[in-house]
Design an enzyme around this catalytic site. Structure first.
Site, PDB file in Angstrom:
ATOM      1  N   LEU A  31      -5.978  -8.377   3.940  1.00 57.49           N
ATOM      2  CA  LEU A  31      -6.916  -8.947   4.908  1.00 57.49           C
ATOM      3  C   LEU A  31      -8.343  -8.984   4.384  1.00 57.49           C
ATOM      4  O   LEU A  31      -9.094  -9.893   4.704  1.00 57.49           O
ATOM      5  CB  LEU A  31      -6.868  -8.164   6.226  1.00 57.49           C
ATOM      6  CG  LEU A  31      -5.569  -8.312   7.035  1.00 57.49           C
ATOM      7  CD1 LEU A  31      -5.667  -7.522   8.331  1.00 57.49           C
ATOM      8  CD2 LEU A  31      -5.292  -9.781   7.339  1.00 57.49           C
ATOM      9  N   ASN A  82      -1.237   2.374   5.591  1.00 61.06           N
ATOM     10  CA  ASN A  82      -0.342   1.411   4.967  1.00 61.06           C
ATOM     11  C   ASN A  82       0.270   0.573   6.076  1.00 61.06           C
ATOM     12  O   ASN A  82       0.931   1.117   6.960  1.00 61.06           O
ATOM     13  CB  ASN A  82       0.764   2.138   4.188  1.00 61.06           C
ATOM     14  CG  ASN A  82       1.920   1.207   3.828  1.00 61.06           C
ATOM     15  OD1 ASN A  82       1.709   0.049   3.487  1.00 61.06           O
ATOM     16  ND2 ASN A  82       3.132   1.708   3.920  1.00 61.06           N
ATOM     17  N   GLU A  91       0.164  -3.317   8.614  1.00 61.41           N
ATOM     18  CA  GLU A  91      -0.541  -4.478   9.138  1.00 61.41           C
ATOM     19  C   GLU A  91      -0.584  -4.377  10.659  1.00 61.41           C
ATOM     20  O   GLU A  91       0.442  -4.172  11.307  1.00 61.41           O
ATOM     21  CB  GLU A  91       0.152  -5.769   8.717  1.00 61.41           C
ATOM     22  CG  GLU A  91      -0.607  -7.019   9.118  1.00 61.41           C
ATOM     23  CD  GLU A  91       0.020  -8.298   8.598  1.00 61.41           C
ATOM     24  OE1 GLU A  91      -0.480  -9.385   8.948  1.00 61.41           O
ATOM     25  OE2 GLU A  91       1.013  -8.218   7.845  1.00 61.41           O
ATOM     26  N   CYS A  94       0.820  -1.216   0.000  1.00 67.62           N
ATOM     27  CA  CYS A  94       0.000   0.000   0.000  1.00 67.62           C
ATOM     28  C   CYS A  94       0.856   1.270   0.000  1.00 67.62           C
ATOM     29  O   CYS A  94       2.031   1.246   0.339  1.00 67.62           O
ATOM     30  CB  CYS A  94      -0.968   0.048   1.178  1.00 67.62           C
ATOM     31  SG  CYS A  94      -2.219  -1.259   1.151  1.00 67.62           S
ATOM     32  N   ASP A 140      -8.026  -4.468   8.944  1.00 69.19           N
ATOM     33  CA  ASP A 140      -7.474  -3.847  10.149  1.00 69.19           C
ATOM     34  C   ASP A 140      -7.570  -2.328  10.076  1.00 69.19           C
ATOM     35  O   ASP A 140      -7.571  -1.656  11.113  1.00 69.19           O
ATOM     36  CB  ASP A 140      -6.034  -4.303  10.394  1.00 69.19           C
ATOM     37  CG  ASP A 140      -5.126  -4.133   9.186  1.00 69.19           C
ATOM     38  OD1 ASP A 140      -5.615  -3.753   8.110  1.00 69.19           O
ATOM     39  OD2 ASP A 140      -3.921  -4.419   9.311  1.00 69.19           O
TER      40      ASP A 140
END
Length: 207
Positions: A56, A78, A80, A2, A105
């Site tokens: 995700l 951007n 996780e 991202c 998320d």
């Protein structure tokens, strides 16, 4: 992976914001081949953009920029967040919140900010990230990255414009950006073979 990007400007031309943010995203298009989204706020004179690599949640429900459930916060993200399911449980336990539109998320972080605020959210995140959050009520933009800097974030000023992006290429894509070289950074590059934070190769652009 991202990519995120954004800028504030004084122009009154909507097309200027739209074209500029798209130009910034084009320069970081390799970071997110799955989707692209932009948000332009003419009243407050800024634009946000996002290049998405779907991980995700592969559906359009995870697209960004994303608005919180009360529509007060907008995020581009951007990274996780490893504990985002636990964060959802905290929201359910404390506020009986279960109004999820996606399994991403990003949505978890956004609604956590809505209920707990940005500082507690950043303290509670276990992950790697860079993000930008716009608070509509306070008219405040908050940008941040993880403590170890796993996800990059560049920002700075030039000719009355504030820029930020996942990569310096994104800022370079902004129309009218002054590519003045930072000579202190060049000295650092020759001496250490890299440019130490918070400096970058360009004057007034930091990482």
């Amino acid at each position: 992976m991202c990519g995120i990007a954004g800028f504030f400007h004084s122009s009154n031309d909507h097309k200027f914001y739209e074209n500029n943010i798209k130009s910034m995203l084009l320069n970081i298009s390799h970071r997110g081949p799955d989707d692209e989204g932009i948000f332009v706020d003419m009243r407050n004179k800024f634009a946000l953009g996002h290049k998405r690599l779907s991980i995700l949640d592969l559906s359009s429900n995870g697209s960004q920029p994303m608005s919180s459930s009360n529509d007060n916060f907008i995020i581009i993200y951007n990274g996780e967040t490893y504990n985002h399911l636990n964060m959802r449980e905290v929201l359910k336990k404390n506020f009986n919140f279960n109004n999820w539109k996606s399994s991403s998320d990003t949505e978890t972080i956004l609604n956590y900010i809505q209920y707990f605020g940005i500082i507690k959210t950043l303290n509670d995140i276990d992950g790697m990230f860079s993000l930008a959050v716009w608070d509509k009520k306070k008219k405040t933009l908050f940008i941040a990255r993880d403590a170890f800097g796993e996800k990059p974030l560049y920002y700075g000023w030039g000719n009355g414009v504030f820029y930020f992006s996942s990569e310096i290429k994104g800022i370079r894509g902004c129309i009218g950006f002054d590519r003045e070289i930072n000579h202190l950074a060049i000295s650092s590059l020759f001496e250490y073979c890299y440019i130490a934070a918070p400096h970058s190769i360009y004057q007034n652009i930091f990482k």
